[in-house]
Design a protein around this motif. Structure first.
Motif, PDB file in Angstrom:
ATOM      1  N   TYR A 149       7.053  -6.691  10.905  1.00 29.79           N
ATOM      2  CA  TYR A 149       6.785  -8.126  10.774  1.00 29.79           C
ATOM      3  C   TYR A 149       7.463  -8.705   9.533  1.00 29.79           C
ATOM      4  O   TYR A 149       7.180  -9.828   9.138  1.00 29.79           O
ATOM      5  N   GLY A 150       8.316  -7.891   8.896  1.00 36.86           N
ATOM      6  CA  GLY A 150       9.032  -8.355   7.715  1.00 36.86           C
ATOM      7  C   GLY A 150       8.209  -8.359   6.442  1.00 36.86           C
ATOM      8  O   GLY A 150       8.548  -9.034   5.482  1.00 36.86           O
ATOM      9  N   ILE A 151       7.135  -7.572   6.418  1.00 38.07           N
ATOM     10  CA  ILE A 151       6.260  -7.495   5.243  1.00 38.07           C
ATOM     11  C   ILE A 151       6.368  -6.086   4.668  1.00 38.07           C
ATOM     12  O   ILE A 151       6.172  -5.099   5.378  1.00 38.07           O
ATOM     13  N   TYR A 152       6.671  -6.004   3.380  1.00 36.96           N
ATOM     14  CA  TYR A 152       6.867  -4.715   2.730  1.00 36.96           C
ATOM     15  C   TYR A 152       5.987  -4.622   1.487  1.00 36.96           C
ATOM     16  O   TYR A 152       6.418  -4.931   0.377  1.00 36.96           O
ATOM     17  N   LEU A 195      -1.239 -11.719   6.742  1.00 39.03           N
ATOM     18  CA  LEU A 195      -1.250 -10.323   6.326  1.00 39.03           C
ATOM     19  C   LEU A 195      -2.591  -9.682   6.655  1.00 39.03           C
ATOM     20  O   LEU A 195      -2.652  -8.589   7.209  1.00 39.03           O
ATOM     21  N   ALA A 196      -3.677 -10.376   6.342  1.00 40.82           N
ATOM     22  CA  ALA A 196      -5.019  -9.852   6.635  1.00 40.82           C
ATOM     23  C   ALA A 196      -5.203  -9.650   8.131  1.00 40.82           C
ATOM     24  O   ALA A 196      -5.802  -8.659   8.568  1.00 40.82           O
ATOM     25  N   ALA A 197      -4.678 -10.571   8.939  1.00 42.02           N
ATOM     26  CA  ALA A 197      -4.795 -10.445  10.396  1.00 42.02           C
ATOM     27  C   ALA A 197      -4.050  -9.215  10.897  1.00 42.02           C
ATOM     28  O   ALA A 197      -4.556  -8.482  11.767  1.00 42.02           O
ATOM     29  N   LEU A 198      -2.863  -8.948  10.359  1.00 40.23           N
ATOM     30  CA  LEU A 198      -2.095  -7.773  10.777  1.00 40.23           C
ATOM     31  C   LEU A 198      -2.785  -6.473  10.354  1.00 40.23           C
ATOM     32  O   LEU A 198      -2.844  -5.509  11.127  1.00 40.23           O
ATOM     33  N   TYR A 207      -2.031   7.085   6.667  1.00 40.67           N
ATOM     34  CA  TYR A 207      -2.506   5.710   6.847  1.00 40.67           C
ATOM     35  C   TYR A 207      -1.537   4.721   6.188  1.00 40.67           C
ATOM     36  O   TYR A 207      -1.101   3.748   6.805  1.00 40.67           O
ATOM     37  N   CYS A 208      -1.166   4.980   4.957  1.00 42.00           N
ATOM     38  CA  CYS A 208      -0.253   4.082   4.237  1.00 42.00           C
ATOM     39  C   CYS A 208       1.142   4.083   4.859  1.00 42.00           C
ATOM     40  O   CYS A 208       1.761   3.025   5.005  1.00 42.00           O
ATOM     41  N   TRP A 209       1.638   5.256   5.223  1.00 41.02           N
ATOM     42  CA  TRP A 209       2.978   5.355   5.792  1.00 41.02           C
ATOM     43  C   TRP A 209       3.034   4.629   7.133  1.00 41.02           C
ATOM     44  O   TRP A 209       3.956   3.863   7.397  1.00 41.02           O
ATOM     45  N   ALA A 210       2.038   4.826   7.976  1.00 39.62           N
ATOM     46  CA  ALA A 210       2.013   4.163   9.284  1.00 39.62           C
ATOM     47  C   ALA A 210       1.826   2.646   9.136  1.00 39.62           C
ATOM     48  O   ALA A 210       2.523   1.866   9.797  1.00 39.62           O
ATOM     49  N   LEU A 211       0.913   2.231   8.268  1.00 39.64           N
ATOM     50  CA  LEU A 211       0.688   0.793   8.076  1.00 39.64           C
ATOM     51  C   LEU A 211       1.912   0.119   7.469  1.00 39.64           C
ATOM     52  O   LEU A 211       2.272  -0.991   7.857  1.00 39.64           O
ATOM     53  N   SER A 212       2.589   0.790   6.550  1.00 37.01           N
ATOM     54  CA  SER A 212       3.779   0.178   5.950  1.00 37.01           C
ATOM     55  C   SER A 212       4.881   0.021   7.005  1.00 37.01           C
ATOM     56  O   SER A 212       5.599  -0.984   7.017  1.00 37.01           O
ATOM     57  N   ARG A 213       5.008   0.991   7.908  1.00 40.62           N
ATOM     58  CA  ARG A 213       5.978   0.867   9.008  1.00 40.62           C
ATOM     59  C   ARG A 213       5.591  -0.291   9.929  1.00 40.62           C
ATOM     60  O   ARG A 213       6.436  -1.060  10.359  1.00 40.62           O
ATOM     61  N   ASP A 267      11.263   3.718   0.158  1.00 37.69           N
ATOM     62  CA  ASP A 267      11.945   2.970  -0.902  1.00 37.69           C
ATOM     63  C   ASP A 267      13.175   2.248  -0.351  1.00 37.69           C
ATOM     64  O   ASP A 267      13.414   1.081  -0.658  1.00 37.69           O
ATOM     65  N   LYS A 268      13.956   2.927   0.497  1.00 37.16           N
ATOM     66  CA  LYS A 268      15.140   2.305   1.110  1.00 37.16           C
ATOM     67  C   LYS A 268      14.742   1.115   1.977  1.00 37.16           C
ATOM     68  O   LYS A 268      15.427   0.097   1.983  1.00 37.16           O
ATOM     69  N   SER A 269      13.664   1.260   2.733  1.00 34.54           N
ATOM     70  CA  SER A 269      13.205   0.157   3.592  1.00 34.54           C
ATOM     71  C   SER A 269      12.896  -1.079   2.765  1.00 34.54           C
ATOM     72  O   SER A 269      13.263  -2.190   3.126  1.00 34.54           O
ATOM     73  N   ARG A 270      12.201  -0.881   1.650  1.00 30.63           N
ATOM     74  CA  ARG A 270      11.847  -2.015   0.787  1.00 30.63           C
ATOM     75  C   ARG A 270      13.086  -2.638   0.167  1.00 30.63           C
ATOM     76  O   ARG A 270      13.208  -3.849   0.091  1.00 30.63           O
ATOM     77  N   LYS A 271      14.012  -1.806  -0.295  1.00 30.19           N
ATOM     78  CA  LYS A 271      15.203  -2.323  -0.981  1.00 30.19           C
ATOM     79  C   LYS A 271      16.177  -3.007  -0.033  1.00 30.19           C
ATOM     80  O   LYS A 271      16.861  -3.941  -0.427  1.00 30.19           O
ATOM     81  N   SER A 272      16.246  -2.537   1.215  1.00 26.92           N
ATOM     82  CA  SER A 272      17.186  -3.129   2.161  1.00 26.92           C
ATOM     83  C   SER A 272      16.578  -4.277   2.958  1.00 26.92           C
ATOM     84  O   SER A 272      17.265  -4.917   3.747  1.00 26.92           O
ATOM     85  N   ALA A 273      15.305  -4.529   2.742  1.00 26.94           N
ATOM     86  CA  ALA A 273      14.640  -5.621   3.464  1.00 26.94           C
ATOM     87  C   ALA A 273      15.152  -6.964   2.963  1.00 26.94           C
ATOM     88  O   ALA A 273      15.521  -7.106   1.797  1.00 26.94           O
ATOM     89  N   PRO A 274      15.180  -7.941   3.865  1.00 26.15           N
ATOM     90  CA  PRO A 274      15.566  -9.273   3.407  1.00 26.15           C
ATOM     91  C   PRO A 274      14.551  -9.764   2.379  1.00 26.15           C
ATOM     92  O   PRO A 274      13.411  -9.299   2.374  1.00 26.15           O
ATOM     93  N   PRO A 275      14.967 -10.687   1.503  1.00 23.04           N
ATOM     94  CA  PRO A 275      14.022 -11.182   0.500  1.00 23.04           C
ATOM     95  C   PRO A 275      12.748 -11.682   1.171  1.00 23.04           C
ATOM     96  O   PRO A 275      12.796 -12.393   2.167  1.00 23.04           O
ATOM     97  N   ALA A 276      11.644 -11.246   0.623  1.00 23.55           N
ATOM     98  CA  ALA A 276      10.355 -11.625   1.206  1.00 23.55           C
ATOM     99  C   ALA A 276      10.096 -13.108   0.995  1.00 23.55           C
ATOM    100  O   ALA A 276      10.205 -13.616  -0.108  1.00 23.55           O
ATOM    101  N   GLY A 277       9.807 -13.764   2.088  1.00 21.14           N
ATOM    102  CA  GLY A 277       9.399 -15.162   1.990  1.00 21.14           C
ATOM    103  C   GLY A 277       7.953 -15.169   1.532  1.00 21.14           C
ATOM    104  O   GLY A 277       7.381 -14.132   1.226  1.00 21.14           O
ATOM    105  N   SER A 278       7.392 -16.298   1.496  1.00 20.25           N
ATOM    106  CA  SER A 278       5.991 -16.339   1.094  1.00 20.25           C
ATOM    107  C   SER A 278       5.153 -15.821   2.250  1.00 20.25           C
ATOM    108  O   SER A 278       5.177 -16.350   3.355  1.00 20.25           O
ATOM    109  N   VAL A 279       4.493 -14.721   2.010  1.00 23.81           N
ATOM    110  CA  VAL A 279       3.645 -14.108   3.019  1.00 23.81           C
ATOM    111  C   VAL A 279       2.273 -14.749   2.928  1.00 23.81           C
ATOM    112  O   VAL A 279       1.645 -14.757   1.874  1.00 23.81           O
ATOM    113  N   SER A 280       1.829 -15.284   4.031  1.00 25.18           N
ATOM    114  CA  SER A 280       0.491 -15.861   4.092  1.00 25.18           C
ATOM    115  C   SER A 280      -0.529 -14.732   4.016  1.00 25.18           C
ATOM    116  O   SER A 280      -0.458 -13.765   4.788  1.00 25.18           O
TER     117      SER A 280
END
Length: 143
Positions: free
Chosen positions: A99-102, A64-67, A88-94, A47-60
């Motif tokens: 790459y700046g995607i949350y 995202l699918a490639a990553l 799986y979710c915790w590792a993929l979210s990290r 939750d902290k990672s998502r809240k402290s992340a810079p505003p998400a730009g438009s993610v292609s």
């Protein structure tokens, strides 16, 4: 909901050494924190990672699918997917965070028979599961 990987190519994806490095750092962090920290602490960190992340730009969606495809291709070198939705979710979210995607992390339950499950989702795209598998699940927490 739509499956992010629907219609995506199969086989070995294009990736760089930095992708492999980020994969193993993310998985290592996820495995250690799963073993050493309480569930509540991991959820708080996510939750902290998502809240402290810079505003998400438009993610292609293609980027995202490639990553996700890179992560899924490398995953068997680190852990099995079976009964490991949390890891799986915790590792993929990290990994995606590097790459700046949350994406959102959705925790859900099934009443009969009781089951708990989680998945990552970006907008209406499911990253870690097939929407058909989630149709009867009731979300109880979204980070």
């Amino acid at each position: 909901m739509t499956w992010l990987r629907d219609g995506q190519p199969r086989g070995r994806p294009q990736f760089k050494i930095v992708d492999i490095y980020r994969f193993f750092v993310s998985v290592g962090y996820a495995v250690l924190s799963k073993r050493l920290l309480h569930f509540r602490k991991i959820v708080s960190l996510a939750d902290k990672s998502r809240k402290s992340a810079p505003p998400a730009g438009s993610v292609s969606i293609e980027s995202l699918a490639a990553l996700v495809r890179i992560f899924d291709w490398l995953r068997p070198f680190a852990f099995k997917k079976t009964d490991e939705c949390f890891l799986y979710c915790w590792a993929l979210s990290r990994f995606l965070g590097k790459y700046g995607i949350y994406p959102s992390w959705v925790f859900a339950v099934l009443e009969q028979p009781f089951a708990a499950h989680c998945w990552l989702q970006h907008e209406s795209y499911v990253l870690t599961d097939i929407p058909f598998n989630l149709r009867r699940m009731t979300p109880i927490l979204v980070i």
